[in-house]
Enzyme design. Sequence first.
Site, mmCIF file in Angstrom:
data_model
loop_
_atom_site.group_PDB
_atom_site.id
_atom_site.type_symbol
_atom_site.label_atom_id
_atom_site.label_comp_id
_atom_site.label_asym_id
_atom_site.label_seq_id
_atom_site.Cartn_x
_atom_site.Cartn_y
_atom_site.Cartn_z
ATOM 1 N N GLY A 12 -11.074 12.120 -34.750
ATOM 2 C CA GLY A 12 -11.751 11.875 -33.472
ATOM 3 C C GLY A 12 -12.881 10.895 -33.726
ATOM 4 O O GLY A 12 -12.843 10.108 -34.680
ATOM 5 N N GLU A 170 -16.947 14.023 -13.833
ATOM 6 C CA GLU A 170 -16.222 12.766 -14.113
ATOM 7 C C GLU A 170 -14.755 12.880 -13.675
ATOM 8 O O GLU A 170 -14.177 11.924 -13.161
ATOM 9 C CB GLU A 170 -16.301 12.437 -15.601
HETATM 10 P P1 FAD Z 1 -12.675 15.199 -31.270
HETATM 11 O O1 FAD Z 1 -12.883 13.993 -30.466
HETATM 12 O O2 FAD Z 1 -12.290 16.475 -30.600
HETATM 13 O O3 FAD Z 1 -11.647 14.854 -32.439
HETATM 14 C C1 FAD Z 1 -11.110 15.829 -33.274
HETATM 15 C C2 FAD Z 1 -9.840 15.283 -33.900
HETATM 16 O O4 FAD Z 1 -9.297 16.279 -34.787
HETATM 17 C C3 FAD Z 1 -8.744 14.970 -32.892
HETATM 18 O O5 FAD Z 1 -8.157 13.741 -33.188
HETATM 19 C C4 FAD Z 1 -7.747 16.111 -33.067
HETATM 20 O O6 FAD Z 1 -6.415 15.733 -32.781
HETATM 21 C C5 FAD Z 1 -7.911 16.419 -34.554
HETATM 22 N N1 FAD Z 1 -7.522 17.784 -34.897
HETATM 23 C C6 FAD Z 1 -7.886 18.925 -34.263
HETATM 24 N N2 FAD Z 1 -7.336 19.990 -34.868
HETATM 25 C C7 FAD Z 1 -6.607 19.513 -35.902
HETATM 26 C C8 FAD Z 1 -5.811 20.129 -36.916
HETATM 27 N N3 FAD Z 1 -5.663 21.461 -36.978
HETATM 28 N N4 FAD Z 1 -5.202 19.330 -37.822
HETATM 29 C C9 FAD Z 1 -5.348 17.977 -37.780
HETATM 30 N N5 FAD Z 1 -6.092 17.353 -36.854
HETATM 31 C C10 FAD Z 1 -6.712 18.105 -35.932
HETATM 32 N N6 FAD Z 1 -19.331 12.546 -24.973
HETATM 33 C C11 FAD Z 1 -20.123 11.456 -24.845
HETATM 34 O O7 FAD Z 1 -21.017 11.229 -25.693
HETATM 35 N N7 FAD Z 1 -19.954 10.572 -23.820
HETATM 36 C C12 FAD Z 1 -18.993 10.735 -22.874
HETATM 37 O O8 FAD Z 1 -18.860 9.917 -21.951
HETATM 38 C C13 FAD Z 1 -18.143 11.881 -22.971
HETATM 39 N N8 FAD Z 1 -17.156 12.065 -22.081
HETATM 40 C C14 FAD Z 1 -16.324 13.154 -22.194
HETATM 41 C C15 FAD Z 1 -15.318 13.316 -21.255
HETATM 42 C C16 FAD Z 1 -14.472 14.416 -21.342
HETATM 43 C C17 FAD Z 1 -13.387 14.584 -20.317
HETATM 44 C C18 FAD Z 1 -14.644 15.362 -22.393
HETATM 45 C C19 FAD Z 1 -13.724 16.545 -22.490
HETATM 46 C C20 FAD Z 1 -15.648 15.200 -23.324
HETATM 47 C C21 FAD Z 1 -16.503 14.089 -23.243
HETATM 48 N N9 FAD Z 1 -17.528 13.881 -24.176
HETATM 49 C C22 FAD Z 1 -18.354 12.786 -24.059
HETATM 50 C C23 FAD Z 1 -17.693 14.773 -25.329
HETATM 51 C C24 FAD Z 1 -16.945 14.134 -26.522
HETATM 52 O O9 FAD Z 1 -15.621 13.844 -26.153
HETATM 53 C C25 FAD Z 1 -16.942 15.016 -27.762
HETATM 54 O O10 FAD Z 1 -18.268 15.338 -28.086
HETATM 55 C C26 FAD Z 1 -16.278 14.257 -28.920
HETATM 56 O O11 FAD Z 1 -14.906 14.099 -28.648
HETATM 57 C C27 FAD Z 1 -16.472 14.964 -30.261
HETATM 58 O O12 FAD Z 1 -15.905 14.171 -31.257
HETATM 59 P P2 FAD Z 1 -15.254 14.833 -32.565
HETATM 60 O O13 FAD Z 1 -14.856 13.726 -33.458
HETATM 61 O O14 FAD Z 1 -16.151 15.881 -33.084
HETATM 62 O O15 FAD Z 1 -13.995 15.620 -32.041
HETATM 63 P P1 NAD Z 2 -20.465 21.942 -20.020
HETATM 64 O O1 NAD Z 2 -20.608 23.208 -20.782
HETATM 65 O O2 NAD Z 2 -21.527 20.936 -20.147
HETATM 66 O O3 NAD Z 2 -20.326 22.278 -18.458
HETATM 67 C C1 NAD Z 2 -19.574 23.388 -18.014
HETATM 68 C C2 NAD Z 2 -19.975 23.743 -16.587
HETATM 69 O O4 NAD Z 2 -19.131 24.831 -16.170
HETATM 70 C C3 NAD Z 2 -21.418 24.232 -16.474
HETATM 71 O O5 NAD Z 2 -22.021 23.564 -15.396
HETATM 72 C C4 NAD Z 2 -21.276 25.734 -16.235
HETATM 73 O O6 NAD Z 2 -22.320 26.262 -15.426
HETATM 74 C C5 NAD Z 2 -19.931 25.816 -15.528
HETATM 75 N N1 NAD Z 2 -19.256 27.112 -15.682
HETATM 76 C C6 NAD Z 2 -19.077 27.817 -16.829
HETATM 77 N N2 NAD Z 2 -18.396 28.968 -16.575
HETATM 78 C C7 NAD Z 2 -18.124 28.970 -15.237
HETATM 79 C C8 NAD Z 2 -17.427 29.869 -14.390
HETATM 80 N N3 NAD Z 2 -16.862 30.990 -14.844
HETATM 81 N N4 NAD Z 2 -17.310 29.551 -13.097
HETATM 82 C C9 NAD Z 2 -17.859 28.396 -12.613
HETATM 83 N N5 NAD Z 2 -18.538 27.523 -13.362
HETATM 84 C C10 NAD Z 2 -18.656 27.787 -14.668
HETATM 85 O O7 NAD Z 2 -19.029 21.368 -20.424
HETATM 86 P P2 NAD Z 2 -18.451 19.869 -20.260
HETATM 87 O O8 NAD Z 2 -18.795 19.303 -18.938
HETATM 88 O O9 NAD Z 2 -17.021 19.964 -20.649
HETATM 89 O O10 NAD Z 2 -19.231 19.045 -21.387
HETATM 90 C C11 NAD Z 2 -19.037 19.334 -22.776
HETATM 91 C C12 NAD Z 2 -19.876 18.396 -23.621
HETATM 92 O O11 NAD Z 2 -19.370 17.066 -23.483
HETATM 93 C C13 NAD Z 2 -21.344 18.342 -23.192
HETATM 94 O O12 NAD Z 2 -22.159 18.223 -24.324
HETATM 95 C C14 NAD Z 2 -21.434 17.081 -22.382
HETATM 96 O O13 NAD Z 2 -22.718 16.481 -22.459
HETATM 97 C C15 NAD Z 2 -20.381 16.201 -23.042
HETATM 98 N N6 NAD Z 2 -19.850 15.251 -22.050
HETATM 99 C C16 NAD Z 2 -20.540 14.088 -21.879
HETATM 100 C C17 NAD Z 2 -20.092 13.201 -20.912
HETATM 101 C C18 NAD Z 2 -20.863 11.904 -20.707
HETATM 102 O O14 NAD Z 2 -21.796 11.646 -21.464
HETATM 103 N N7 NAD Z 2 -20.497 11.092 -19.728
HETATM 104 C C19 NAD Z 2 -18.950 13.482 -20.146
HETATM 105 C C20 NAD Z 2 -18.279 14.675 -20.359
HETATM 106 C C21 NAD Z 2 -18.743 15.564 -21.316
#
Ligand code: FAD
Ligand code: NAD
Length: 405
Positions: A12, A170
């Site tokens: 990741g 988002e």
């Molecule tokens: P991951 O991105 O989860 O990568 C982990 C990797 O390990 C993956 O490639 C996975 O396939 C691999 N892996 C897992 N298990 C195994 C296994 N057993 N064997 C081999 N490989 C494995 N953060 C921001 O800062 N800005 C944003 O705009 C933002 N937007 C987001 C939008 C969404 C919809 C979501 C869900 C999250 C967002 N986040 C954002 C949070 C961010 O995505 C995570 O903090 C980030 O992905 C963490 O990076 P990582 O490398 O720790 O893990």
């Molecule tokens: P989060 O934990 O930040 O938000 C979860 C939300 O679900 C909270 O508002 C919580 O009150 C609500 N919730 C929890 N249990 C509930 C229930 N039973 N019923 C109704 N509401 C409930 O999780 P996330 O949005 O997936 O974010 C995860 C991480 O990824 C965070 O650190 C966030 O900052 C990061 N992230 C960043 C971006 C960005 O920077 N643009 C975008 C997506 C995620």
Amino acid sequence: MSKPKIVILGAGYGGMMTAVRLEKELKAEDADITLVNKHNYHYQTTWLHEAAAGTIHHDRTRMLIKNVINTKRVKFVQDTVGSIDRENKKVALKNGEIEYDYLIVALGFESNTFGIKGLAENAFAIRSVNTARKIREHIEYKFASYNNDPDAKDSDLTIVVGGAGLSGIEFLGELVDRIPDLCKEYDIDPNKVKIVDVEGMPFVLPPFDRELAKYAQNYLESKGVTFKLSTFIKEATPEGVKVQKKDSEELEEIQAGTVVWTGGVKANHIPADSGFETNRGKIQVTEDLRYPEDDHIFAVGDVAVVFPKDAERPYPPTAQIAIQEAENLAKNIKHILHGEKTEAFVYKPKGTVASLGEKQAIGVVFDHKLTGKPAAAMKKVIDDRYLLMLGGVPLVLKKGKLNLL
Ligand code: FAD
Ligand code: NAD
């Protein structure tokens, strides 16, 4: 003397950036580097809400690992990690095992359903390319079936999003862009489609700037989203969700064809299952990102937890932090191999921008609040900056977003 073996688990943000930086920091004779990942591609989790709604194709979010890393310097092993054996310095993979001298755990996050009944079985989570693709296909199937299936109900066109954190908001932003196109494509009256967000807190985006959170809520409401605030999802069923308003005894049922849970994340389960000491499932690392019980193991990204000096709360799980941790760790590995002192990880926040679809966003960048088109443009800059750091200009030209402006 044989070279030390550095093994990185997970490709990741944390794992990929560590691999790419180690390539630069180390000479070929310093160490053998291996990157293990379950897929042969790296995906940008931060774009998955778009792939899940279908506003971009999932291939835009992913890239073949061999096209980004220098495979002459970093060996790539496509396999699934099963467990980590610290005593024997080995990692068990689905198809074998791998030995290490230095281990970097970067296995990321999993969706956290908090044990809510039926959620794991009946709701989708935005977790990977595979889950995002499944959500897109499912929603499209519900729309395609509506005018075909004699048993189709209006509630099949209802989409419930659980949680209004950054992921939920988002995803809603993408949905309001996508639904009009789906309605056109499948001859559906847009008034029949309902998008409902259920959030336990009395406001959306609990940890965010209140003015910007209100902007996001107003914008999404103007596009037809209904927010049920101070309301908790208590159960998910094949028919939808059961929710409960704060201070109420009653459960209300919301029938829905699609439920997407964005209510929270937790660390990958493998370290805890392998006997690591964890803090809420995360590997709590020292300021140089080292597992305190073993000098040869490090963790970055969402699988790790780092407390800033003298702080009570840890850094949140974000891609921005995973990337900065990886940069710090690559330098520290070099220091360690050269017998030098390591440097403490210090997070340098640049801000947070959340997209609300293609043309809208909210954000705080270097303490400046942004909304609307400037914020949406900034979000694309942030997305492309990561690609630039990872693979330089060629990767930005191939996968970047700014050409869409
Ligand atoms: P991951 O991105 O989860 O990568 C982990 C990797 O390990 C993956 O490639 C996975 O396939 C691999 N892996 C897992 N298990 C195994 C296994 N057993 N064997 C081999 N490989 C494995 N953060 C921001 O800062 N800005 C944003 O705009 C933002 N937007 C987001 C939008 C969404 C919809 C979501 C869900 C999250 C967002 N986040 C954002 C949070 C961010 O995505 C995570 O903090 C980030 O992905 C963490 O990076 P990582 O490398 O720790 O893990
Ligand atoms: P989060 O934990 O930040 O938000 C979860 C939300 O679900 C909270 O508002 C919580 O009150 C609500 N919730 C929890 N249990 C509930 C229930 N039973 N019923 C109704 N509401 C409930 O999780 P996330 O949005 O997936 O974010 C995860 C991480 O990824 C965070 O650190 C966030 O900052 C990061 N992230 C960043 C971006 C960005 O920077 N643009 C975008 C997506 C995620």
